[in-house]
Design a protein around this motif. Structure first.
Motif, PDB file in Angstrom:
ATOM      1  N   GLY A  95     -43.135 -42.938  17.037  1.00  0.00           N
ATOM      2  CA  GLY A  95     -43.818 -43.326  15.686  1.00  0.00           C
ATOM      3  C   GLY A  95     -42.901 -43.842  14.459  1.00  0.00           C
ATOM      4  N   CYS A  96     -41.543 -42.841  14.523  1.00  0.00           N
ATOM      5  CA  CYS A  96     -40.558 -43.297  13.406  1.00  0.00           C
ATOM      6  C   CYS A  96     -40.120 -44.465  13.740  1.00  0.00           C
ATOM      7  CB  CYS A  96     -39.836 -41.972  13.497  1.00  0.00           C
ATOM      8  SG  CYS A  96     -40.504 -40.558  12.611  1.00  0.00           S
ATOM      9  N   ILE A 131     -38.800 -33.396   7.809  1.00  0.00           N
ATOM     10  CA  ILE A 131     -40.044 -33.798   7.630  1.00  0.00           C
ATOM     11  C   ILE A 131     -40.892 -32.631   8.490  1.00  0.00           C
ATOM     12  CG2 ILE A 131     -41.764 -35.568   8.218  1.00  0.00           C
ATOM     13  CD1 ILE A 131     -39.307 -37.610   8.236  1.00  0.00           C
ATOM     14  N   SER A 132     -42.129 -32.473   7.791  1.00  0.00           N
ATOM     15  CA  SER A 132     -42.868 -31.357   8.413  1.00  0.00           C
ATOM     16  C   SER A 132     -44.150 -31.798   8.738  1.00  0.00           C
ATOM     17  CB  SER A 132     -42.952 -30.089   7.363  1.00  0.00           C
ATOM     18  OG  SER A 132     -43.561 -28.809   7.897  1.00  0.00           O
ATOM     19  N   PRO A 133     -44.582 -32.447   9.890  1.00  0.00           N
ATOM     20  CA  PRO A 133     -45.792 -33.011  10.207  1.00  0.00           C
ATOM     21  C   PRO A 133     -46.871 -31.989  10.366  1.00  0.00           C
ATOM     22  CG  PRO A 133     -44.200 -34.013  11.551  1.00  0.00           C
ATOM     23  CD  PRO A 133     -43.745 -32.735  11.151  1.00  0.00           C
ATOM     24  N   GLY A 134     -48.066 -32.102  10.286  1.00  0.00           N
ATOM     25  CA  GLY A 134     -48.867 -31.115  10.861  1.00  0.00           C
ATOM     26  C   GLY A 134     -49.115 -31.423  12.235  1.00  0.00           C
ATOM     27  N   PRO A 135     -50.020 -30.455  12.882  1.00  0.00           N
ATOM     28  CA  PRO A 135     -49.822 -30.625  14.389  1.00  0.00           C
ATOM     29  C   PRO A 135     -50.418 -31.999  14.899  1.00  0.00           C
ATOM     30  CG  PRO A 135     -51.714 -29.215  13.219  1.00  0.00           C
ATOM     31  CD  PRO A 135     -50.973 -29.547  12.546  1.00  0.00           C
ATOM     32  N   ILE A 136     -49.489 -32.564  15.987  1.00  0.00           N
ATOM     33  CA  ILE A 136     -50.095 -33.642  16.546  1.00  0.00           C
ATOM     34  C   ILE A 136     -49.771 -33.629  18.010  1.00  0.00           C
ATOM     35  CG2 ILE A 136     -49.159 -36.128  16.880  1.00  0.00           C
ATOM     36  CD1 ILE A 136     -47.843 -36.023  14.181  1.00  0.00           C
ATOM     37  N   ALA A 137     -50.767 -34.170  18.855  1.00  0.00           N
ATOM     38  CA  ALA A 137     -50.568 -33.701  20.147  1.00  0.00           C
ATOM     39  C   ALA A 137     -49.783 -34.595  20.948  1.00  0.00           C
ATOM     40  CB  ALA A 137     -52.111 -34.140  20.772  1.00  0.00           C
ATOM     41  N   THR A 138     -48.368 -33.989  20.908  1.00  0.00           N
ATOM     42  CA  THR A 138     -47.367 -34.893  21.853  1.00  0.00           C
ATOM     43  C   THR A 138     -46.954 -34.024  22.958  1.00  0.00           C
ATOM     44  OG1 THR A 138     -45.713 -33.346  20.541  1.00  0.00           O
ATOM     45  CG2 THR A 138     -46.550 -35.584  19.543  1.00  0.00           C
ATOM     46  N   ARG A 139     -46.154 -34.629  23.875  1.00  0.00           N
ATOM     47  CA  ARG A 139     -45.798 -33.807  24.915  1.00  0.00           C
ATOM     48  C   ARG A 139     -45.186 -32.568  24.688  1.00  0.00           C
ATOM     49  NH1 ARG A 139     -42.316 -36.887  29.574  1.00  0.00           N
ATOM     50  NH2 ARG A 139     -40.621 -36.376  28.090  1.00  0.00           N
ATOM     51  N   VAL A 146     -53.061 -35.872  10.655  1.00  0.00           N
ATOM     52  CA  VAL A 146     -52.331 -37.155  10.792  1.00  0.00           C
ATOM     53  C   VAL A 146     -51.651 -37.669  12.078  1.00  0.00           C
ATOM     54  CG1 VAL A 146     -51.150 -36.547   8.473  1.00  0.00           C
ATOM     55  CG2 VAL A 146     -50.146 -35.920  10.634  1.00  0.00           C
ATOM     56  N   ASP A 147     -50.971 -38.716  12.479  1.00  0.00           N
ATOM     57  CA  ASP A 147     -50.765 -39.066  13.667  1.00  0.00           C
ATOM     58  C   ASP A 147     -49.187 -39.598  13.569  1.00  0.00           C
ATOM     59  OD1 ASP A 147     -50.835 -41.720  12.828  1.00  0.00           O
ATOM     60  OD2 ASP A 147     -52.659 -42.273  13.597  1.00  0.00           O
ATOM     61  N   VAL A 148     -48.511 -40.089  14.740  1.00  0.00           N
ATOM     62  CA  VAL A 148     -47.249 -40.304  14.414  1.00  0.00           C
ATOM     63  C   VAL A 148     -46.896 -41.656  13.347  1.00  0.00           C
ATOM     64  CG1 VAL A 148     -46.679 -39.432  16.946  1.00  0.00           C
ATOM     65  CG2 VAL A 148     -47.233 -41.585  16.674  1.00  0.00           C
ATOM     66  N   SER A 149     -47.825 -42.469  13.330  1.00  0.00           N
ATOM     67  CA  SER A 149     -47.644 -43.574  12.450  1.00  0.00           C
ATOM     68  C   SER A 149     -47.563 -42.942  11.027  1.00  0.00           C
ATOM     69  CB  SER A 149     -48.641 -44.518  12.612  1.00  0.00           C
ATOM     70  OG  SER A 149     -50.022 -44.180  12.001  1.00  0.00           O
ATOM     71  N   ASP A 150     -48.111 -41.994  10.589  1.00  0.00           N
ATOM     72  CA  ASP A 150     -48.182 -41.429   9.213  1.00  0.00           C
ATOM     73  C   ASP A 150     -46.724 -40.683   9.219  1.00  0.00           C
ATOM     74  OD1 ASP A 150     -50.967 -41.796   8.269  1.00  0.00           O
ATOM     75  OD2 ASP A 150     -51.307 -40.031   9.949  1.00  0.00           O
TER      76      ASP A 150
END
Length: 257
Positions: A26-27, A189-197, A222-226
């Motif tokens: 996403g980044c 960067i501290s994302p909220g939980p995202i369903a990744t592998r 949020v998702d990886v684009s965020d």
């Protein structure tokens, strides 16, 4: 799509793409959309098959293997950066690992070896990358890593990665302080939980996702684009006055205990 910021001419190294759904992907998408030149890594030949579609889609210039546990492989990667580009403007560290038996158990039961492996791969590797990137950022640059709010408070089933991410955040502040005189900035960067592998390795992660979705003011995660949008801003000249931060991108989840 309209670029978020202007990254034309900047050279970035993305470490940690696992597949198209990963935070690093996403980044990378955001960096590419903003005009950056990119290189990316893959863990090993088996993992390369999952990384290659992202590389092809985004027009990433070159790739190289990078397993920070293999002596000399990280150094060889940065030697390639020097040879191919002669310098580097930004870097994303998005890797973490802990042995399953240590990750799924209590922190107090973690083995010395498991704790050491988790800290080496997930935290100390960022310091190693900062040291290797320093001479390549002659006119300044930006170093990013990825953390999680389990570093600040106890998150059920996050276990060993909580102390490890806390160390990563502290390391980021020291990197920012020590390299700031060279105009090299650092952020976690501290994302909220995202369903990744990678997240799937955390026990009962689906429950964590459900709790987080119910908690955030926006009512959605949020998702990886965020995450990518924030990362693109941080490595841009628009953020040149910001360094040493841990920035949540979680739709406000950090507002609640």
């Amino acid at each position: 799509m309209t670029p978020l910021v202007d990254l034309k001419g900047k050279r970035g190294l993305v470490i940690g793409i696992a597949n198209e759904h990963s935070i690093a992907a996403g980044c990378a998408e955001a960096f590419a959309r903003c005009g950056a030149r990119l290189a990316a890594t893959y863990l090993n030949d088996k993992a390369k098959d999952w990384v290659q579609p992202v590389v092809d889609q985004l027009g990433i210039e070159w790739t190289a293997p990078c397993d920070v546990r293999i002596p000399g492989e990280l150094e060889a990667l940065f030697a390639q950066v020097q040879e191919r580009w002669g310098g580097l403007d930004f870097l994303l560290h998005s890797i973490a690992f802990a042995p399953k038996e240590d990750l799924h158990g209590r922190v107090v039961d973690s083995s010395a070896q498991g704790f050491s492996i988790a800290m080496d791969v997930s935290c100390h590797s960022f310091l190693r990358m900062a040291k290797l990137a320093e001479p390549l950022m002659a006119t300044g640059g930006c170093l990013l890593c990825v953390t999680f709010y389990g570093s600040e408070r106890v998150v059920e089933h996050y276990n060993l990665m909580g102390p490890v991410k806390a160390a990563l955040e502290s390391a980021t502040r020291y990197v920012a302080a020590e390299l700031g005189a060279k105009a090299i900035r650092a952020h976690a960067i501290s994302p909220g939980p995202i369903a990744t592998r990678a997240a799937s390795g955390i026990d009962r992660f689906d429950e964590l996702l459900d709790r987080a979705a119910a908690q955030v003011p926006a009512g959605k995660l949020v998702d990886v684009s965020d995450v990518g949008a924030l990362a693109a801003f941080l490595v841009s000249d628009a953020a040149k006055g910001i360094t040493g931060t841990v920035i949540p991108v979680d739709n406000g989840q950090h507002l609640f205990a």
